[in-house]
Design a protein around this motif. Structure first.
Motif, short mmCIF file in Angstrom:
data_model
loop_
_atom_site.label_atom_id
_atom_site.label_comp_id
_atom_site.label_asym_id
_atom_site.label_seq_id
_atom_site.Cartn_x
_atom_site.Cartn_y
_atom_site.Cartn_z
N ARG A 2 -18.88 12.92 50.22
CA ARG A 2 -17.79 11.94 50.27
C ARG A 2 -16.61 12.49 49.48
O ARG A 2 -16.71 12.76 48.30
CB ARG A 2 -18.24 10.61 49.67
CG ARG A 2 -19.18 9.81 50.59
CD ARG A 2 -19.86 8.68 49.83
NE ARG A 2 -18.93 7.74 49.22
CZ ARG A 2 -18.36 6.72 49.86
NH1 ARG A 2 -18.61 6.51 51.15
NH2 ARG A 2 -17.54 5.90 49.24
N GLU A 19 -15.90 11.52 55.12
CA GLU A 19 -17.24 12.10 55.25
C GLU A 19 -17.18 13.01 56.46
O GLU A 19 -16.84 12.55 57.57
CB GLU A 19 -18.30 11.00 55.45
CG GLU A 19 -18.57 10.22 54.16
CD GLU A 19 -19.63 9.13 54.33
OE1 GLU A 19 -19.77 8.33 53.39
OE2 GLU A 19 -20.30 9.07 55.39
N ASP A 20 -17.47 14.30 56.26
CA ASP A 20 -17.34 15.29 57.34
C ASP A 20 -15.98 15.21 58.02
O ASP A 20 -15.88 15.19 59.25
CB ASP A 20 -18.45 15.07 58.40
CG ASP A 20 -19.83 15.23 57.80
OD1 ASP A 20 -19.97 16.07 56.89
OD2 ASP A 20 -20.74 14.52 58.23
N VAL A 52 -18.24 9.35 44.76
CA VAL A 52 -17.65 10.40 45.62
C VAL A 52 -18.00 11.77 45.03
O VAL A 52 -18.36 11.88 43.86
CB VAL A 52 -16.10 10.27 45.73
CG1 VAL A 52 -15.71 8.99 46.45
CG2 VAL A 52 -15.43 10.35 44.36
#
Ligand SMILES: [Zn+2]
Length: 301
Positions: A2, A19-20, A52
């Motif tokens: 994250r 995310e990604d 994160v």
């Protein structure tokens, strides 16, 4: 993983969690009126994102290698010399990677937006101020002291009014959102745009004039850099063709020596979160440490 990205702008602080490379959370708040309150906002918005793995923070202007503000002309209050990174890192207990907001915009659009697949990109972000970033041969170009991309401080009128940077006649004095609003006789840029769409000739002209000057500045850099793609984004670019057509027309009239049939001038694709997305990508890539280690700032798109 994250990745938290925070983009502090003249009007809003925007936050995303990636995310990604996909946005999974997004929020924003109006930028507070003085520096301490802005730092509080950054901490609160950052904490609200939960756990994160990295944090990137985009600032609208210049800062030194220790993360102290040098010039943030579009934020209210006295920021000159104020430590930004260290106090924030102490409060959140994690590393924070700073990036100029124009670089963040360029990085985001190149990686995930309108610049995908292009090796050489000029990215211009037009809002309260005007910034930008360059991708050259598939790398984000930071320049000496990371100061490349100060597109808004391009001189467009030799003897124009004094800018906060110390120069006279800078582009952002003439083509920033506040100037467009004023020239349109509107309370805000949003209002100016609504009037232009309702057919107000004054408002249309104010936006077109900004486009002509932005186009002039782009043409001056474009003939030197010869990018594959020019990306125009930011709040002012929400005017769409009302801004882009005068930009394209001016580039066509001025950049006569450039292979314009090979250079696309396009609108940004990511919209308002672009700066925060770029900040998140920068933080996730390890920010400046990666560059200092001799590694590419980011993978090729
Ligand atoms: Zn200036």
């Amino acid at each position: 993983m994250r990745a938290l990205g925070i983009d502090v702008g003249g009007t809003h602080v925007k936050v995303v969690v990636l995310e990604d490379e996909r946005i999974v959370e997004e929020r924003n708040a109006e930028t507070a009126a003085e520096p301490d309150a802005v730092l509080d906002q950054i901490v609160e918005l950052g904490r609200s994102a939960g756990r994160v793995d990295s944090i990137g923070l985009a600032l609208p202007g210049l800062f030194d290698e220790r993360g102290r503000a040098i010039l943030l002309p579009n934020l209210q209050g006295d920021w000159v010399g104020r430590p930004v990174r260290e106090p924030l890192e102490e409060r959140v207990g994690a590393r924070i990677r700073l990036i100029n907001d124009g670089h963040a915009f360029a990085l985001a659009e190149w990686t995930a937006g309108a610049g995908r697949g292009a090796a050489n990109v000029m990215a211009i972000v037009c809002g309260t101020g005007i910034g930008g970033g360059l991708v050259l041969d598939g790398r984000l170009h930071l320049g000496a002291a990371d100061r490349a991309g100060e597109f808004g401080h391009h001189t467009v009128v030799e003897d124009g009014p004094r800018c906060a940077c110390g120069n006279n006649g800078c582009l952002e004095l003439y083509a920033g959102s506040r100037t467009i609003a004023r020239d349109a006789g509107a309370a805000s840029f949003t209002d100016a745009l609504a009037r232009a769409r309702d057919g107000s000739e004054t408002a249309r002209r104010a936006i077109a004039r900004a486009g002509e000057l932005i186009g002039l500045a782009i043409a001056n850099v474009l003939i030197f850099v010869c990018p594959d793609r020019v990306i125009v984004g930011g709040g002012v670019a929400e005017a769409g063709p009302l801004l882009l057509e005068p930009i394209r027309k001016t580039i066509g009239a001025r950049a006569r020596v450039a292979p314009l049939d090979r250079i696309d001038v396009v609108a940004a694709a990511l919209g308002p979160p672009a700066g925060a997305v770029g900040a998140a990508l920068w933080g996730a890539a390890g920010g400046r440490d990666q560059v200092d280690d001799g590694q590419p700032a980011l993978r090729d798109p």
